[in-house]
Design an enzyme around this catalytic site. Structure first.
Site, PDB file in Angstrom:
ATOM      1  N   SER A  32      62.776  60.115  23.441  1.00 13.46           N
ATOM      2  CA  SER A  32      62.393  61.246  22.576  1.00 13.46           C
ATOM      3  C   SER A  32      60.939  61.626  22.762  1.00 13.46           C
ATOM      4  O   SER A  32      60.058  60.777  22.629  1.00 13.46           O
ATOM      5  CB  SER A  32      62.510  60.885  21.094  1.00 13.46           C
ATOM      6  OG  SER A  32      63.811  60.841  20.702  1.00 13.46           O
ATOM      7  N   HIS A  63      65.047  66.213  22.609  1.00 15.98           N
ATOM      8  CA  HIS A  63      65.762  65.903  23.845  1.00 15.98           C
ATOM      9  C   HIS A  63      66.336  67.202  24.375  1.00 15.98           C
ATOM     10  O   HIS A  63      67.203  67.799  23.737  1.00 15.98           O
ATOM     11  CB  HIS A  63      66.972  64.999  23.571  1.00 15.98           C
ATOM     12  CG  HIS A  63      66.633  63.584  23.288  1.00 15.98           C
ATOM     13  ND1 HIS A  63      66.785  62.591  24.217  1.00 15.98           N
ATOM     14  CD2 HIS A  63      66.175  63.001  22.178  1.00 15.98           C
ATOM     15  CE1 HIS A  63      66.417  61.445  23.686  1.00 15.98           C
ATOM     16  NE2 HIS A  63      66.050  61.658  22.444  1.00 15.98           N
ATOM     17  N   HIS A  85      73.464  58.760  22.515  1.00 12.52           N
ATOM     18  CA  HIS A  85      73.301  57.681  21.537  1.00 12.52           C
ATOM     19  C   HIS A  85      74.620  57.392  20.809  1.00 12.52           C
ATOM     20  O   HIS A  85      75.444  58.286  20.626  1.00 12.52           O
ATOM     21  CB  HIS A  85      72.277  58.077  20.470  1.00 12.52           C
ATOM     22  CG  HIS A  85      70.932  58.477  21.000  1.00 12.52           C
ATOM     23  ND1 HIS A  85      70.651  59.749  21.442  1.00 12.52           N
ATOM     24  CD2 HIS A  85      69.783  57.769  21.133  1.00 12.52           C
ATOM     25  CE1 HIS A  85      69.381  59.816  21.830  1.00 12.52           C
ATOM     26  NE2 HIS A  85      68.831  58.627  21.665  1.00 12.52           N
ATOM     27  N   TYR A  87      74.696  57.095  17.702  1.00 12.10           N
ATOM     28  CA  TYR A  87      74.703  57.868  16.450  1.00 12.10           C
ATOM     29  C   TYR A  87      75.186  59.297  16.622  1.00 12.10           C
ATOM     30  O   TYR A  87      75.445  59.984  15.645  1.00 12.10           O
ATOM     31  CB  TYR A  87      73.334  57.823  15.739  1.00 12.10           C
ATOM     32  CG  TYR A  87      72.177  58.446  16.473  1.00 12.10           C
ATOM     33  CD1 TYR A  87      72.039  59.826  16.557  1.00 12.10           C
ATOM     34  CD2 TYR A  87      71.204  57.643  17.054  1.00 12.10           C
ATOM     35  CE1 TYR A  87      70.957  60.393  17.217  1.00 12.10           C
ATOM     36  CE2 TYR A  87      70.114  58.199  17.707  1.00 12.10           C
ATOM     37  CZ  TYR A  87      70.003  59.562  17.785  1.00 12.10           C
ATOM     38  OH  TYR A  87      68.944  60.117  18.436  1.00 12.10           O
ATOM     39  N   GLU A  88      75.330  59.736  17.871  1.00 10.97           N
ATOM     40  CA  GLU A  88      75.931  61.055  18.097  1.00 10.97           C
ATOM     41  C   GLU A  88      77.453  60.934  18.222  1.00 10.97           C
ATOM     42  O   GLU A  88      78.130  61.911  18.524  1.00 10.97           O
ATOM     43  CB  GLU A  88      75.387  61.662  19.396  1.00 10.97           C
ATOM     44  CG  GLU A  88      73.906  61.959  19.358  1.00 10.97           C
ATOM     45  CD  GLU A  88      73.373  62.298  20.741  1.00 10.97           C
ATOM     46  OE1 GLU A  88      73.310  63.488  21.071  1.00 10.97           O
ATOM     47  OE2 GLU A  88      73.037  61.362  21.492  1.00 10.97           O
ATOM     48  N   ALA A 115      61.380  56.075  22.062  1.00 14.62           N
ATOM     49  CA  ALA A 115      60.482  56.152  20.907  1.00 14.62           C
ATOM     50  C   ALA A 115      60.951  55.061  19.950  1.00 14.62           C
ATOM     51  O   ALA A 115      62.149  54.866  19.777  1.00 14.62           O
ATOM     52  CB  ALA A 115      60.620  57.514  20.249  1.00 14.62           C
ATOM     53  N   MET A 203      66.951  53.160  18.464  1.00 13.54           N
ATOM     54  CA  MET A 203      68.392  53.448  18.513  1.00 13.54           C
ATOM     55  C   MET A 203      68.916  53.687  19.926  1.00 13.54           C
ATOM     56  O   MET A 203      69.888  54.424  20.110  1.00 13.54           O
ATOM     57  CB  MET A 203      68.689  54.676  17.643  1.00 13.54           C
ATOM     58  CG  MET A 203      68.230  54.528  16.204  1.00 13.54           C
ATOM     59  SD  MET A 203      68.533  56.027  15.264  1.00 13.54           S
ATOM     60  CE  MET A 203      67.553  55.676  13.782  1.00 13.54           C
ATOM     61  N   SER A 204      68.284  53.086  20.912  1.00  8.79           N
ATOM     62  CA  SER A 204      68.745  53.309  22.292  1.00  8.79           C
ATOM     63  C   SER A 204      68.416  52.074  23.126  1.00  8.79           C
ATOM     64  O   SER A 204      68.225  50.995  22.583  1.00  8.79           O
ATOM     65  CB  SER A 204      68.040  54.541  22.875  1.00  8.79           C
ATOM     66  OG  SER A 204      66.652  54.295  23.010  1.00  8.79           O
ATOM     67  N   ASN A 227      55.968  55.712  15.144  1.00 13.47           N
ATOM     68  CA  ASN A 227      55.752  55.587  13.688  1.00 13.47           C
ATOM     69  C   ASN A 227      55.772  54.114  13.324  1.00 13.47           C
ATOM     70  O   ASN A 227      56.303  53.289  14.069  1.00 13.47           O
ATOM     71  CB  ASN A 227      56.860  56.325  12.924  1.00 13.47           C
ATOM     72  CG  ASN A 227      58.253  55.800  13.260  1.00 13.47           C
ATOM     73  OD1 ASN A 227      58.830  56.156  14.296  1.00 13.47           O
ATOM     74  ND2 ASN A 227      58.767  54.940  12.420  1.00 13.47           N
ATOM     75  N   HIS A 239      60.366  63.136  11.635  1.00 11.39           N
ATOM     76  CA  HIS A 239      60.561  63.206  13.090  1.00 11.39           C
ATOM     77  C   HIS A 239      59.379  63.849  13.824  1.00 11.39           C
ATOM     78  O   HIS A 239      59.227  63.667  15.024  1.00 11.39           O
ATOM     79  CB  HIS A 239      61.870  63.932  13.432  1.00 11.39           C
ATOM     80  CG  HIS A 239      62.416  63.605  14.794  1.00 11.39           C
ATOM     81  ND1 HIS A 239      63.189  62.487  15.034  1.00 11.39           N
ATOM     82  CD2 HIS A 239      62.278  64.203  15.991  1.00 11.39           C
ATOM     83  CE1 HIS A 239      63.497  62.440  16.319  1.00 11.39           C
ATOM     84  NE2 HIS A 239      62.967  63.477  16.927  1.00 11.39           N
TER      85      HIS A 239
HETATM   86  N1  HPA Z   1      63.631  53.400  13.469  1.00  8.30           N
HETATM   87  C1  HPA Z   1      64.623  53.595  14.358  1.00  8.30           C
HETATM   88  N2  HPA Z   1      64.502  54.335  15.441  1.00  8.30           N
HETATM   89  C2  HPA Z   1      63.317  54.927  15.668  1.00  8.30           C
HETATM   90  C3  HPA Z   1      62.229  54.769  14.789  1.00  8.30           C
HETATM   91  C4  HPA Z   1      62.392  53.960  13.627  1.00  8.30           C
HETATM   92  O1  HPA Z   1      61.476  53.785  12.792  1.00  8.30           O
HETATM   93  N3  HPA Z   1      61.198  55.502  15.310  1.00  8.30           N
HETATM   94  C5  HPA Z   1      61.641  56.059  16.448  1.00  8.30           C
HETATM   95  N4  HPA Z   1      62.923  55.713  16.686  1.00  8.30           N
END
Ligand code: HPA
Length: 264
Positions: A32, A63, A85, A87-88, A115, A203-204, A227, A239
Site C-alpha cells: 500500500s 493500490h 488480500h 480481506y477482499e 504497509a 494483512m499481507s 502507523n 488510512h
Molecule cells: N494493522 C493491520 N494492518 C495494517 C496496519 C495496522 O495497524 N497498518 C497498515 N496495515
C-alpha cells in the site's frame, strides 16, 4: 473468488503476447502506498489487472492494480502494483497468484513489501523494517493443502539485513504478525500480539512468503511502518497515514529494493 479461472500458464501466455519478457530476474510486490517504485523501472510499461485474464481486480485504496515490467540495474523484472488480500474475499490460491506468476517467469527472487502497523513502541512511523520472522496466528489461514510440511521458511532474512547495511540504510528488524483483516486490531489484540513477540502487524505478505518457500524462490520481505498499531498512541488510526509515510520514504525504499534486485 477462490479458484483461478485461468491457469498460470495461460496468464503467462497472455502476457508474452503483450510483450512481457520470457524470463525475468526478479518480481516485486508493492505494498500500500509503495507504488512509486515503478518510477525507477527503466523501459517500463504496464497492463491493468482488469485486462489480464484471470486477474481479480483489487479494491483497496492506495493500490492501483497494474502489472509492470521493465528493467532495474539492467535486470528484467515484473512489479505488482496492487495485490490480493484475504480481506477482499480471496482464498490462498488467489493471494499467492503473484508468487506463482513470478515463478512461471523464471524469477530467481521475490521482493515483497507491505504497509504495517507498529506494535513495537521503539519503532516510529516511517521506519523501514526487514522482516526477520513471521507469526501466522494459530497457522489458521495460509495453508496450501496439497503441500503439507514446509521447513526453513524464509531463510534469507539475514542476507536482506546485510544488503540494507551495505547501502548504508538504517532499518529496523523484527517479526511480522499476520491478520486477515479487514478491520484493524483491537487494543487488546495488539497487547496480546506484543506478548507473542510481534513487532509489526499487517494483512499481507505471509501467504506470499509461505508460497515462495514452497516454490524455493529466494525472498525478501520489507515493512514500512505507516502507523503505530491500535492503542499504542492515543490518536485514531486512519488510512491517510499510509500514504504520508510512504511518500516520505519512497526514495529509501526504492534504493533498498534496487539493492535487493542487484544482490539478493
Ligand atoms: N494493522 C493491520 N494492518 C495494517 C496496519 C495496522 O495497524 N497498518 C497498515 N496495515
Amino acid at each position: 473468488m477462490n479458484k483461478l479461472p485461468y491457469s498460470i500458464t495461460q496468464i503467462r501466455k497472455f502476457l508474452l503476447e503483450r510483450d512481457f519478457p520470457e524470463k525475468i530476474d526478479s518480481a516485486v510486490i508493492l505494498g500500500s502506498g509503495l507504488g512509486d517504485f515503478i518510477s525507477v523501472i527503466e523501459d517500463s510499461f504496464s497492463i491493468p489487472y482488469s485486462e489480464i485474464p484471470g486477474f481479480p481486480e483489487t479494491s483497496v485504496q492506495g493500490h492501483s492494480g497494474d502489472l509492470w515490467t521493465g528493467t532495474v540495474s539492467g535486470r528484467s523484472i515484473i512489479a505488482f502494483s496492487g495485490r490480493f488480500h484475504h480481506y477482499e474475499g480471496h482464498a490462498f490460491p488467489v493471494t499467492v497468484l503473484p508468487v506463482r506468476l513470478a515463478e512461471a517467469f523464471g524469477a530467481e527472487k521475490l521482493i515483497i513489501s507491505n504497509a504495517a502497523g507498529s506494535i513495537n513502541t521503539e519503532f516510529s512511523v516511517g521506519d523501514l523494517m526487514v522482516i526477520d520472522d513471521i507469526i501466522q496466528p494459530f497457522q489458521s489461514v495460509a495453508a496450501a493443502p496439497s503441500d503439507r510440511f514446509r521447513y526453513n521458511l524464509y531463510p534469507e532474512a539475514a542476507r536482506v539485513r546485510k544488503i540494507a547495511a551495505e547501502i548504508g540504510l538504517e532499518v529496523q528488524r523484527g517479526t511480522y504478525i499476520y491478520v486477515t483483516g479487514p478491520n484493524y486490531e483491537s487494543k487488546a489484540e495488539i497487547r496480546a500480539f506484543r506478548v507473542l513477540g510481534a513487532d509489526v502487524v499487517g494483512m499481507s505478505t505471509v501467504p506470499e512468503l509461505v508460497e515462495a518457500s514452497r516454490l524455493n524462490l529466494r525472498a525478501a520481505a520489507i515493512s514500512l511502518v505507516t502507523n503505530m498499531a491500535a492503542g499504542v498512541l492515543k490518536q485514531k488510526l486512519d488510512h491517510s497515514e499510509v500514504k504520508e509515510a510512504a511518500e516520505a520514504r519512497k526514495d529509501d525504499f526504492a534504493r533498498l529494493v534496487t539493492a535487493l534486485i542487484e544482490k539478493l
